[in-house]
Design an enzyme around this catalytic site. Structure first.
Site, PDB file in Angstrom:
ATOM      1  N   HIS A  68       0.824  -1.207   0.000  1.00  0.00           N
ATOM      2  CA  HIS A  68       0.000   0.000   0.000  1.00  0.00           C
ATOM      3  C   HIS A  68       0.862   1.262   0.000  1.00  0.00           C
ATOM      4  CE1 HIS A  68      -3.846  -2.171   1.567  1.00  0.00           C
ATOM      5  NE2 HIS A  68      -3.737  -2.213   0.251  1.00  0.00           N
ATOM      6  N   ASP A  70       1.045   4.169   1.403  1.00  0.00           N
ATOM      7  CA  ASP A  70       1.587   4.844   2.580  1.00  0.00           C
ATOM      8  C   ASP A  70       2.686   4.040   3.263  1.00  0.00           C
ATOM      9  OD1 ASP A  70      -0.575   3.085   3.182  1.00  0.00           O
ATOM     10  OD2 ASP A  70      -0.676   3.876   5.223  1.00  0.00           O
ATOM     11  N   HIS A  71       3.054   2.899   2.675  1.00  0.00           N
ATOM     12  CA  HIS A  71       4.128   2.089   3.256  1.00  0.00           C
ATOM     13  C   HIS A  71       5.260   1.831   2.263  1.00  0.00           C
ATOM     14  CE1 HIS A  71       1.928   0.851   6.984  1.00  0.00           C
ATOM     15  NE2 HIS A  71       0.932   1.295   6.243  1.00  0.00           N
ATOM     16  N   HIS A 144      -3.828  -8.537   6.645  1.00  0.00           N
ATOM     17  CA  HIS A 144      -4.273  -7.288   6.038  1.00  0.00           C
ATOM     18  C   HIS A 144      -5.062  -7.630   4.763  1.00  0.00           C
ATOM     19  CE1 HIS A 144      -4.477  -3.061   5.731  1.00  0.00           C
ATOM     20  NE2 HIS A 144      -3.547  -2.876   4.811  1.00  0.00           N
ATOM     21  N   ASP A 214       0.365  -2.933   9.000  1.00  0.00           N
ATOM     22  CA  ASP A 214      -1.101  -2.908   9.003  1.00  0.00           C
ATOM     23  C   ASP A 214      -1.622  -4.333   9.110  1.00  0.00           C
ATOM     24  OD1 ASP A 214      -0.599  -0.288   8.478  1.00  0.00           O
ATOM     25  OD2 ASP A 214      -1.739  -0.193   6.610  1.00  0.00           O
TER      26      ASP A 214
END
Length: 307
Positions: A68, A70-71, A144, A214
């Site tokens: 994802h 944001d990672h 996740h 996450d």
């Protein structure tokens, strides 16, 4: 460089997928022994590293929990900056297979340094990413919405004072002495020798920091986190949003506290709180988790933990 045996964890970002003032996108920098490890390099990682005095030239490892944005979106900038600064020391990047493929897409055609890409297959038992002598990096699959992993960074320390007389009496070769002192069992002529057999004044153990990325709570988190000094756990939501947490593959503060209690860690750090919560509401996260697991902190940008 930190003295040998010191473990430093710096939160260069502590929020979720959308930043807010004072709470940037995810990112954790770990300095342990001679290694500089960045976990989940979100957008702006180069700037945030330099704000704490860390050049991309110094990084030895980048660990990605999942693909994802944001990672992982900080990867292109980190590789480009390291290349422009003429980094010469090797860099290892590890993550799930789709994350490694993402890195390949944004890797310049030529780099002045060696890039080692490690693709991590799914596993419900802790596996080793890399054994670096005094430092070991481990991972396990998590829960996740895409392939995801959690990581543990382990600093091995002498368990106590080594007794060479006992070791010689048991016929342990000198080449195996350090392994015993660092807590490993060894086999000598078909006999398993345990550290307690050759150590006096057993005092210490390894330092271990576990980061979930996450994830929903679950047994894999507990397996990997056992023995951790610090567990940094997804805590995206407060309990009233538990349904959304399940749909989106995240944890609430209660979920994080339950995993911390079950795994027997020393300190729980709540992480990745949603942008919907303002600063005043972060006390609600601590109150929620500490009712189950008292030794709880809430992460914030710039938080530094040293062991």
């Amino acid at each position: 460089m930190l003295p040998s045996g010191v473990f430093k964890v710096v939160f260069i970002g502590s929020g979720g997928a959308i930043p807010r003032r004072g709470r940037d996108l995810p990112g954790i920098f770990i300095e342990v022994d001679r290694f500089r490890i960045l976990i989940d390099p979100s957008e702006g990682s180069v700037r945030r590293l330099m704000e704490i005095g860390v050049s991309p030239l110094k990084l030895t490892h980048i660990l990605i929990t999942h693909i994802h944005a944001d990672h992982i979106n900080g990867i292109p900038g980190l590789l480009a900056t390291a290349s422009m600064l003429n980094k010469v020391t090797p860099l290892t990047i590890a993550g799930p297979p789709n994350a490694v493929e993402f890195v390949k897409l944004f890797t310049p055609s030529s780099l002045p340094f060696r890039l080692n890409l490690v693709s991590l297959r799914g596993s419900d038992e802790p596996l080793t990413v890399e054994d670096l002598g005094n430092v070991q990096i481990q991972y396990i699959s998590t829960y996740h919405t895409v392939d995801s992993v959690a990581y543990s960074i382990v600093l091995k320390r002498p368990l106590g004072r080594f007794n060479p007389v006992k070791a010689k009496e048991l016929g342990v070769p000198v080449a195996l002495w350090k392994r015993l002192q660092m807590g490993e069992e060894v086999e000598v002529n078909g006999t398993v020798i345990k550290p307690a057999d050759v150590l006096d004044e057993v005092k210490y153990g390894p330092i271990k920091v576990t980061y979930t990325g996450d994830t929903m709570p679950g047994p894999n988190i507990v397996k990997l986190a056992k023995g951790s000094s610090i567990l940094i756990h997804d805590s995206t939501y407060l309990p009233e949003e538990s349904s959304e947490a399940g749909i989106r593959g995240h944890s609430t503060c209660i979920d994080a506290a339950n995993d911390a209690r079950e795994s027997g860690v020393e300190i729980l750090v709540l992480y990745h709180m949603s942008y919907r919560y303002n600063d005043d509401e972060y006390w609600s996260f601590i109150k929620c988790a500490s009712a189950i697991f008292p030794r709880t902190l809430a992460a914030y940008d710039g938080l530094i933990l040293e062991i």
